[in-house]
Design a protein around this motif. Sequence first.
Motif, PDB file in Angstrom:
ATOM      1  N   ALA A 267      22.119  44.184  58.004  1.00  0.00           N
ATOM      2  CA  ALA A 267      20.667  44.043  58.116  1.00  0.00           C
ATOM      3  C   ALA A 267      20.255  42.640  57.740  1.00  0.00           C
ATOM      4  O   ALA A 267      20.986  41.911  57.065  1.00  0.00           O
ATOM      5  CB  ALA A 267      19.965  45.067  57.222  1.00  0.00           C
ATOM      6  N   GLN A 268      19.054  42.285  58.184  1.00  0.00           N
ATOM      7  CA  GLN A 268      18.477  40.987  57.859  1.00  0.00           C
ATOM      8  C   GLN A 268      17.165  41.220  57.121  1.00  0.00           C
ATOM      9  O   GLN A 268      16.323  42.018  57.546  1.00  0.00           O
ATOM     10  CB  GLN A 268      18.212  40.174  59.132  1.00  0.00           C
ATOM     11  N   LEU A 269      16.982  40.525  56.002  1.00  0.00           N
ATOM     12  CA  LEU A 269      15.785  40.694  55.193  1.00  0.00           C
ATOM     13  C   LEU A 269      14.555  40.212  55.964  1.00  0.00           C
ATOM     14  O   LEU A 269      14.540  39.120  56.515  1.00  0.00           O
ATOM     15  CB  LEU A 269      15.915  39.909  53.882  1.00  0.00           C
ATOM     16  N   THR A 270      13.521  41.049  56.009  1.00  0.00           N
ATOM     17  CA  THR A 270      12.273  40.696  56.696  1.00  0.00           C
ATOM     18  C   THR A 270      11.067  40.699  55.760  1.00  0.00           C
ATOM     19  O   THR A 270      10.053  40.076  56.057  1.00  0.00           O
ATOM     20  CB  THR A 270      11.999  41.683  57.850  1.00  0.00           C
ATOM     21  N   ALA A 271      11.136  41.436  54.647  1.00  0.00           N
ATOM     22  CA  ALA A 271      10.036  41.502  53.678  1.00  0.00           C
ATOM     23  C   ALA A 271      10.623  41.881  52.329  1.00  0.00           C
ATOM     24  O   ALA A 271      11.694  42.474  52.245  1.00  0.00           O
ATOM     25  CB  ALA A 271       8.980  42.523  54.115  1.00  0.00           C
ATOM     26  N   GLY A 272       9.916  41.551  51.275  1.00  0.00           N
ATOM     27  CA  GLY A 272      10.408  41.910  49.960  1.00  0.00           C
ATOM     28  C   GLY A 272      11.482  40.978  49.462  1.00  0.00           C
ATOM     29  O   GLY A 272      11.541  39.796  49.826  1.00  0.00           O
ATOM     30  N   VAL A 273      12.374  41.529  48.621  1.00  0.00           N
ATOM     31  CA  VAL A 273      13.429  40.729  48.002  1.00  0.00           C
ATOM     32  C   VAL A 273      14.758  41.464  48.089  1.00  0.00           C
ATOM     33  O   VAL A 273      14.811  42.691  48.223  1.00  0.00           O
ATOM     34  CB  VAL A 273      13.111  40.430  46.514  1.00  0.00           C
ATOM     35  N   THR A 274      15.833  40.699  47.997  1.00  0.00           N
ATOM     36  CA  THR A 274      17.178  41.255  47.939  1.00  0.00           C
ATOM     37  C   THR A 274      17.607  41.347  46.477  1.00  0.00           C
ATOM     38  O   THR A 274      17.653  40.329  45.778  1.00  0.00           O
ATOM     39  CB  THR A 274      18.160  40.382  48.728  1.00  0.00           C
ATOM     40  N   LEU A 275      17.914  42.553  46.028  1.00  0.00           N
ATOM     41  CA  LEU A 275      18.411  42.736  44.665  1.00  0.00           C
ATOM     42  C   LEU A 275      19.905  42.465  44.563  1.00  0.00           C
ATOM     43  O   LEU A 275      20.392  42.013  43.531  1.00  0.00           O
ATOM     44  CB  LEU A 275      18.122  44.158  44.170  1.00  0.00           C
TER      45      LEU A 275
END
Length: 653
Positions: A267-275
Amino acid sequence: MRRWVFRLGFWGALLLSAWGQPPVEIKAKPLLGRTPAANGAFPIAVQLESRRGNYQGVLSVSLGGFGGRREYLYPIDLPAGSRKVVVATPIVNRYGDVAIIRFTARGANVETRLPIDRVLDVDQLAVVVGDAIGGLQVLRQVRGIANPFHIDFRTNRPMRGVYEVAYCAPELFPEQTIALSGAQLIVLTSGAERLRAEQWGALRQWVMLGGTLMVSGGAGAVYLQAPVLRELLPVAPQGTREVAQLAALGRWLQHRPPAGRATITQAQLTAGVTLLQQEGLPLIAVRPYGLGTVVFLAFSPLERPLSEYDARVRFWQALVDATTGYSPSFNIAALQAGQSGYSRDPWSGQMSATFNADIDPPSVLMIVVLLSAYFMLVVPINYWALKRLRALDWAWLTTPLIALIFVGVLWRLAGDLYRKSLSSKVQTVLMAQAGSADAYAVNGALFFFPRAGVFDLQFDQSDMVEVGVGDDGGMGFGQSTVIRTVEGDPKRVDGYRVANLSFQWFRYTRTVQLQGQIEGSLRLTRRNGEWVLSGTLRNRLPYELREVQILTPRGTARIGSLGARETQTLRDKPLFPSSGYGGGRYDFDWGVPVLALSAEQLAQRLLGQRYELPRAFLIARASQPVLTPELREATDRSAEVVYLVSVPLEERP
């Protein structure tokens, strides 16, 4: 001859057995387990089947115990041979231990009971949606969020309960947002792709009200393609792949990683944050949405290697600590208690009122003093004076005169109240996500009834209607013994009886389609050692927003007003310290302690829990929409509408 006797006996036995059965069969099934949360719904699927005859009757679902009983009425047409299912969503108080379900019609009166195992107050409810019927009992060892109105007296800190886990098949998942209100955590697993559009809509609004939705990936995560879910996710899924080991998970937990290969969703981050990420791919990503959060797990916690991981409890504890907030039932109850204007001290039990209304009744102390003076004057003083004058025969005249004088004094004090018209004040908190065209409204309507009577009210498009603040100790508070509402659209409260000069409080929730959206994109930057706010706010509503302020984890920016269809650009807006984490007061609803909060206080609590999540809250006041209950009698109405909108936030050190 024997054959005829045998046949006659056989058919007679069948007739007797059929006649001995009830004309309507009633079955009840809890949809989210038997351990509902206090102030949350206890959703029940009630199936009615007519065995003979046509029936027009009422299905009654009642719940309660010490302190009052709540009854929900559902008018039902049940033709012969038909089967109907009604999903009831009674709201649970601490003392409710059984739901009594009864169908009453001409020629039919059947009843069944559904016991409640335990009402959760400190513990939290987690629901697993999919084909799984086990696998997450590990959550019973995981501590949930601290409960602010349950204090451990040994440590003087809020208590943290554990999770009760319920499993729900997609076909039985409720379509009403309020039915999910008691759940703090919902985990989607394989099979959730069978959820219908109405169920996805209820799930989205549940997140907006404060729920935490965990979406797991992996080989069987077909539901990731659902359009509604893709709009909520913090990532854009791009297929699956195998990795040799979840090494990043071991580093995050400071424990050896799970043994064996794992299938993850790319997946690719589109919103929010990566923990958490591994090889440039997000393993755990979080997106704030409304008052809640959406958590993406690239792997399935129900499959190997996580299902056999010796640090599963540590994994879930770290995940819960980083992502969860208050349940929707807590947020709704806290806001409605804050709207009510009354509270009870948890230690002394003393009731107090903070109504912001142009109504000034005489105080209880004044009435007690006047009555005491009246009895002193009419009996001992009057008797003593007449005896001294040797005119005891005049008592028949002096006693009525004294009574008339005191009636005049009381009328002087309270007469204006009787001359006031029936009036209502509606307070609404609209919770929404920036860019969304719909919102969820938490409403409280305070009615002042100058004269006694019986009234009918209706509530359009409402999910929940809770009623009743009657007289209690002369202060206009308390609740009726049995409170009834006729469910449907609109929901109705028929034959509601009130006393003279009484305040009545009605609490209700509903979905609202806005006439536009509130949009925004904000960022925090540090300038000369201080945090400043920049970005853009767009009001696409056809009315003005007043007293606009932006609450962030670093402080509050005061914007002022935002005109209809206006766009405002913020450049290095200074932040003021927030008024303080917490606040509020304690209220007791049906024996259940509730922390009464305003929209600002609730937003501050949410921001104080999770500083690391990129979220800001826009708080504003407006004149619309006015969501007043309908009453046949003429009513003077006023309304106060507060917007609580979650806005994406980027923080740059």
